[in-house]
Design a protein around this motif. Structure first.
Motif, short mmCIF file in Angstrom:
data_model
loop_
_atom_site.label_atom_id
_atom_site.label_comp_id
_atom_site.label_asym_id
_atom_site.label_seq_id
_atom_site.Cartn_x
_atom_site.Cartn_y
_atom_site.Cartn_z
N ALA A 420 -36.09 -4.47 -44.39
CA ALA A 420 -35.61 -5.40 -43.36
C ALA A 420 -34.24 -5.98 -43.66
N SER A 421 -33.84 -6.03 -44.92
CA SER A 421 -32.61 -6.75 -45.24
C SER A 421 -31.65 -5.98 -46.12
N MET A 422 -32.08 -5.59 -47.33
CA MET A 422 -31.15 -4.98 -48.27
C MET A 422 -30.65 -3.61 -47.79
N ARG A 427 -26.27 0.06 -45.82
CA ARG A 427 -25.81 1.07 -44.87
C ARG A 427 -24.51 0.63 -44.20
N ARG A 428 -24.45 -0.64 -43.82
CA ARG A 428 -23.23 -1.13 -43.18
C ARG A 428 -22.06 -1.20 -44.16
N ALA A 429 -22.37 -1.54 -45.42
CA ALA A 429 -21.31 -1.77 -46.39
C ALA A 429 -20.60 -0.49 -46.81
N ASP A 430 -21.31 0.62 -46.89
CA ASP A 430 -20.70 1.86 -47.39
C ASP A 430 -21.41 3.05 -46.76
N PRO A 431 -20.77 3.74 -45.82
CA PRO A 431 -21.41 4.90 -45.17
C PRO A 431 -21.84 5.98 -46.17
N LEU A 433 -23.46 5.58 -48.72
CA LEU A 433 -24.79 5.24 -49.24
C LEU A 433 -25.90 5.57 -48.25
N VAL A 434 -25.54 5.92 -47.00
CA VAL A 434 -26.56 6.11 -45.97
C VAL A 434 -27.60 7.16 -46.36
N PRO A 435 -27.21 8.35 -46.86
CA PRO A 435 -28.25 9.33 -47.23
C PRO A 435 -29.20 8.81 -48.32
N VAL A 436 -28.65 8.07 -49.28
CA VAL A 436 -29.49 7.53 -50.35
C VAL A 436 -30.48 6.51 -49.80
N VAL A 437 -29.97 5.58 -48.99
CA VAL A 437 -30.82 4.53 -48.44
C VAL A 437 -31.87 5.13 -47.51
N ASP A 438 -31.48 6.12 -46.70
CA ASP A 438 -32.45 6.77 -45.83
C ASP A 438 -33.57 7.42 -46.65
N ARG A 439 -33.19 8.08 -47.74
CA ARG A 439 -34.19 8.72 -48.59
C ARG A 439 -35.13 7.67 -49.22
N LEU A 440 -34.55 6.57 -49.69
CA LEU A 440 -35.38 5.51 -50.28
C LEU A 440 -36.37 4.97 -49.26
N GLN A 441 -35.91 4.80 -48.02
CA GLN A 441 -36.82 4.28 -47.00
C GLN A 441 -37.91 5.31 -46.67
N GLU A 442 -37.56 6.60 -46.67
CA GLU A 442 -38.58 7.63 -46.47
C GLU A 442 -39.63 7.58 -47.58
N GLU A 443 -39.17 7.35 -48.80
CA GLU A 443 -40.11 7.28 -49.91
C GLU A 443 -41.04 6.07 -49.79
N HIS A 444 -40.54 5.00 -49.17
CA HIS A 444 -41.43 3.86 -48.92
C HIS A 444 -42.64 4.29 -48.09
N HIS A 445 -42.40 5.15 -47.10
CA HIS A 445 -43.52 5.62 -46.26
C HIS A 445 -44.49 6.48 -47.09
N VAL A 494 -27.90 -0.11 -58.31
CA VAL A 494 -27.44 -1.26 -59.10
C VAL A 494 -25.92 -1.43 -59.01
N GLU A 495 -25.17 -0.32 -58.96
CA GLU A 495 -23.72 -0.46 -58.86
C GLU A 495 -23.29 -0.89 -57.45
N PRO A 496 -23.81 -0.28 -56.37
CA PRO A 496 -23.47 -0.80 -55.04
C PRO A 496 -23.84 -2.27 -54.84
N LEU A 497 -24.94 -2.70 -55.43
CA LEU A 497 -25.30 -4.12 -55.31
C LEU A 497 -24.27 -5.00 -56.02
N ALA A 498 -23.69 -4.50 -57.11
CA ALA A 498 -22.63 -5.25 -57.78
C ALA A 498 -21.39 -5.35 -56.89
N ARG A 499 -21.12 -4.30 -56.14
CA ARG A 499 -19.95 -4.32 -55.25
C ARG A 499 -20.16 -5.16 -54.02
N PHE A 500 -21.35 -5.03 -53.41
CA PHE A 500 -21.56 -5.61 -52.10
C PHE A 500 -22.54 -6.78 -52.09
N GLY A 501 -23.22 -7.01 -53.17
CA GLY A 501 -24.22 -8.06 -53.21
C GLY A 501 -25.45 -7.69 -52.42
#
Length: 503
Positions: A420-422, A427-431, A433-445, A494-501
């Motif tokens: 819902a948040s992170m 995704r908005r902060a760095d395009p 990262l979109v494939p990585v975030v999409d994969r992580l969300q798929e793994e949640h399912h 961990v590195e993108p979170l350091a860049r973008f919070g």
């Protein structure tokens, strides 16, 4: 003036009745990120809000470390004897994790409309003074009955007890001189909100509390000063308007200059809560350095080549023969830029992700250990020839089932908050990262389906249609799948979170 109290940080969550699960999840997040306290407002006349004491009890049952408190309890609609026993009971159940934020009752017409006493502002304060004395008598271990012939409360021989597990603190929500005086004379703490008492008003209010304390022979330092705060992690103008560094500077100054030692964030945004945990760490460090007299230079930026937030590697040995994630298909994000530098505060975001994951790992180990304990007990009683052995097996199965169900909810809550948040933020902060975030969300399912398998195995174990071996297999698959996912997420984020919070 710094009164020297240990610092406390927490959340002030809205107990909205339309989404109880989210409220509880935010309380669990408060604990997961390392904060100390969860608090809720108490307005029993307001049907859109959950009952505070019922909610506090559920939150206390679904956390293990964080303290809980009202912020603040509505005294006119909660008789002090009953309120004191409610507090003591929950404190005993939780092993000393309850404090009492208390108010005289600000919405007097609403109180009266709901059958409470018709009080004036002055009489509500007088009733509060009587109630504080009465509650402390209830908590006392002294012999004999309680007798109070007050104007608002008359008690003739009421029995004392139960005694709480620890000395429960009474924190008063106070703003005007008379209530500030009661705080100084009788209370253990002061709990105002920045929206009603800005930082510029604190010196005069503190002075009133200090003078009242000294008038009855108390050391003003006996009164802890807490502060409900709100703000934005953006902008650069005003109180708590800016990045974490601004919050750290301003709250440290309030601690060292005005003696405030508890900060409670009024926000229902999970990203705010995560960032506030970074603020808490920074304020603690700054205040500790100032109190010790140490001269601390600003921490130098950390170059990417020395990025010292270390992701946890996946487990070397699999427990299950089943594999539901194809790790070879996982995308990777941008490589580290060796020229980029990071401040210690930026690194905290990635470290908090690891800390939360470590909590999930530790809880999973406890689930596995409990499975093995139940398995050993099941083997030990053999065919359960006696009724006692049969009852023991059933009780162990129910205990294991309750623990496993709680863990499954914990994992689901963590993933729901990320979805819902992170994840949208990254995704908005760095395009890239979109494939990585999409994969992580798929793994949640996928993990959700594995959790469903654990749930089915639990039901079968408890109703007798399944076995402990079936549950062990389901938990082993959860272990392999979840730990692999957590490691992948840390490696990539961990590195993108350091860049973008977090936000």
């Amino acid at each position: 003036m710094d009164y020297g109290h240990e610092l406390v940080f927490g959340t002030f969550l809205t107990p909205a009745v339309d989404n109880p699960a989210r409220v509880i999840a935010l309380a669990q997040l408060t604990e997961q990120v390392g904060l100390d306290l969860v608090s809720f407002q108490d307005h029993p006349y307001q049907p859109r809000l959950m009952d505070a004491w019922t909610l506090l009890s559920v939150v206390a049952a679904q956390t293990s470390r964080v303290k809980v408190t009202t912020n603040v309890a509505n005294l006119p609609l909660r008789h002090p004897v009953v309120l004191a026993r409610s507090v003591a009971t929950l404190d005993l159940i939780t092993g000393g994790r309850v404090e009492l934020g208390l108010g005289a009752g600000g919405f007097l017409d609403a109180v009266a409309a709901n059958g409470g006493p018709r009080l004036t502002a002055g009489s509500s304060i007088a009733a509060l003074e009587e109630a504080i004395a009465l509650m402390r008598e209830v908590w006392s271990s002294a012999a004999g009955g309680i007798r109070l012939a007050g104007k608002h409360y008359q008690v003739a021989g009421a029995k004392r007890g139960p005694v709480p597990a620890h000395d429960v603190s009474i924190w008063l929500g106070a703003y005007k001189p008379r209530m500030l005086g009661v705080t100084g004379r009788l209370a253990d703490g002061w709990l105002p909100s920045s929206g009603y008492a800005g930082p510029d008003q604190l010196p005069a209010m503190n002075k009133t509390i200090d003078e009242a304390a000294m008038s009855v022979g108390r050391d003003p330092a006996e009164v802890r000063r807490l502060y409900n705060v709100s703000g934005r992690f953006a902008g650069n103008d005003g109180f708590l308007q800016g990045p974490e560094e601004v919050w750290i500077d301003q709250l440290s100054e309030l601690t060292l200059g005005e003696g405030m030692s508890g900060y409670i964030l009024a926000s229902d945004d999970p990203d705010d809560i995560r960032r506030f945990a970074t603020v808490a760490a920074g304020v603690r460090e700054a205040v500790e350095a100032a109190r010790s007299g140490a001269v601390v230079a600003a921490a130098p930026p950390v170059p990417a080549g020395g990025f010292d937030v270390v992701p946890t590697p996946p487990p070397a040995v699999r427990r299950s023969a089943v594999q539901v994630l194809d790790v070879s298909e996982r995308p990777t994000g941008p490589a580290l830029d060796p020229a980029r530098t990071y401040t210690p505060y930026q690194l905290q975001s990635g470290q908090h992700l690891i800390d939360v994951h470590d909590h999930l790992r530790a809880e999973l180990e406890q689930v596995q250990d409990l499975v093995e304990q139940v398995a050993a007990g099941t083997l030990g009683v053999g065919a359960a020839r006696s009724a006692i052995n049969t009852m023991t097996m059933r009780q162990n199965n129910w205990t294991l089932g309750t623990y496993c169900e709680s863990y499954c909810r914990l994992v689901t809550t963590h993933h729901s908050l990320e979805d819902a948040s992170m994840f949208p933020h990254l995704r908005r902060a760095d395009p890239a990262l979109v494939p990585v975030v999409d994969r992580l969300q798929e793994e949640h399912h996928v993990i959700h389906e594995v959790l469903e398998g654990v749930d089915k195995a639990l039901v079968a174990l408890v109703d007798g249609s399944g076995s402990i071996d079936g549950l062990r297999a389901a938990v082993d698959l959860l272990n392999d799948t979840l730990l692999s996912h957590l490691s992948y997420e840390e490696r990539e984020l961990v590195e993108p979170l350091a860049r973008f919070g977090m936000l």
